[in-house]
Design a protein around this motif. Sequence first.
Motif, short mmCIF file in Angstrom:
data_model
loop_
_atom_site.label_atom_id
_atom_site.label_comp_id
_atom_site.label_asym_id
_atom_site.label_seq_id
_atom_site.Cartn_x
_atom_site.Cartn_y
_atom_site.Cartn_z
N VAL A 178 0.86 -1.19 0.00
CA VAL A 178 0.00 0.00 0.00
C VAL A 178 0.90 1.24 0.00
O VAL A 178 1.66 1.46 0.93
CB VAL A 178 -0.92 0.06 1.24
CG1 VAL A 178 -1.92 1.19 1.09
CG2 VAL A 178 -1.62 -1.26 1.45
N ASP A 179 0.79 2.02 -1.07
CA ASP A 179 1.64 3.20 -1.26
C ASP A 179 1.04 4.41 -0.53
O ASP A 179 -0.17 4.49 -0.36
CB ASP A 179 1.71 3.50 -2.77
CG ASP A 179 2.95 4.28 -3.16
OD1 ASP A 179 3.73 4.67 -2.27
OD2 ASP A 179 3.13 4.51 -4.37
N ASP A 180 1.89 5.34 -0.16
CA ASP A 180 1.45 6.62 0.42
C ASP A 180 0.48 6.43 1.57
O ASP A 180 -0.50 7.17 1.70
CB ASP A 180 0.79 7.50 -0.66
CG ASP A 180 1.69 7.70 -1.87
OD1 ASP A 180 2.92 7.62 -1.71
OD2 ASP A 180 1.16 7.95 -2.97
N PHE A 181 0.74 5.44 2.41
CA PHE A 181 -0.21 5.13 3.47
C PHE A 181 -0.36 6.30 4.43
O PHE A 181 0.60 6.94 4.82
CB PHE A 181 0.19 3.87 4.25
CG PHE A 181 -0.89 3.42 5.19
CD1 PHE A 181 -1.97 2.69 4.72
CD2 PHE A 181 -0.86 3.79 6.53
CE1 PHE A 181 -3.00 2.30 5.57
CE2 PHE A 181 -1.89 3.41 7.39
CZ PHE A 181 -2.96 2.66 6.90
N ALA A 235 9.47 3.29 4.97
CA ALA A 235 9.30 4.75 5.00
C ALA A 235 9.81 5.32 3.70
O ALA A 235 10.89 4.96 3.23
CB ALA A 235 10.08 5.33 6.17
N GLU A 236 9.03 6.20 3.07
CA GLU A 236 9.49 6.83 1.83
C GLU A 236 9.92 8.26 2.11
O GLU A 236 9.53 8.86 3.10
CB GLU A 236 8.43 6.75 0.72
CG GLU A 236 7.08 7.33 1.07
CD GLU A 236 6.08 7.21 -0.09
OE1 GLU A 236 6.12 6.22 -0.84
OE2 GLU A 236 5.25 8.12 -0.23
N GLY A 237 10.78 8.80 1.26
CA GLY A 237 11.23 10.18 1.41
C GLY A 237 12.19 10.39 2.56
O GLY A 237 12.24 11.49 3.14
#
Length: 281
Positions: A178-181, A235-237
């Motif tokens: 699930v992206d951008d949760f 964690a993205e970014g």
Amino acid sequence: AAKARGRAHSVFFEPRQVSLARDNLVLEGQLGQAIAQEEFALLFQPQVCARDGRFVGVEALIRWNHPERGLLVPDAFIALAEQHRLIVPIGAWVLREAARQARLWHEAGLPLTVAVNLSTLQFQAPDFIASIEQLLAETALPPGWLELELTERMLMDDVPGVLARLAQLRQLGVKLSVDDFGTGYSSLSHLKELPIDKMKIDRSFVRELPQQRESAAIAGAIIELARGLGLTVVAEGVETEAQREFLLAHGCDQLQGMGIGAPMDAVALQAWQRARTSIPT
Ligand code: C2E
Ligand code: MG
Ligand code: MG
Ligand code: MG
């Protein structure tokens, strides 16, 4: 009458709107040719294990090498591609290219998982599951090396069959993430029914770590939720050392972001990987 009014209406378009509409028309035409012209490229952004820094996977990110406008990021053309259903053939190209690259890495002794972003139209296409099955067969790619990123909206949409489609994909052995949760509409009761493997914390929360109290609370809660559900959490970014430390301390499994590595082509990625393994951490 409505038609007449519609036509009359267009007379009152602002010049700026007219030129924007014309721009989009040109871009749309070019977008339709871009696969055949081999103007798309994939960049790969590394994902590493938070605890030991091990290189575990990449996210494939599309770029369009536009003949006049230069290198375009997805924000400049994905919405347009979705409006005109061009996202279906483009998405198929991305999947093929990502699978091909994953295969090459594995043959070279790099056991990376490759994550691919999906659009709603692609996921909902009647032959989507069959196309994934065919792709896996054609590339002889072990299914677990391919990960599909879906947004909360795609998962929570009350489209009959979402659950069934996810289950079918899961059965093929591909990983679902699930992206951008945290930015969408997840209902927690629905979430617990979903056959998913991974959750990606949206970078809007990561950006403000660790100082901003609310973001820290949300990021911490997402990590706990994911772990409680038995999911891997990414964690993205991630840009700074302080963010990395916070995420590690709170039990985040994997990190992705400019602080780890930028999106890069396959050649640059190999150099990045070599530089990394030659420095003891
Ligand atoms: P996303 O899936 O959330 O991808 C992460 C985006 O964050 C990427 O932007 C990446 O370059 C950027 N990013 C990575 N690390 C950092 C960081 O440390 N700081 C900041 N500020 N940004 C960072 P990109 O490549 O422009 O992609 C934007 C979005 O376009 C993606 O968001 C994804 O939703 C969509 N997209 C990309 N490739 C595809 C594709 O092949 N198909 C579809 N349907 N959508 C795609
Ligand atoms: Mg993504
Ligand atoms: Mg994302
Ligand atoms: Mg995002």
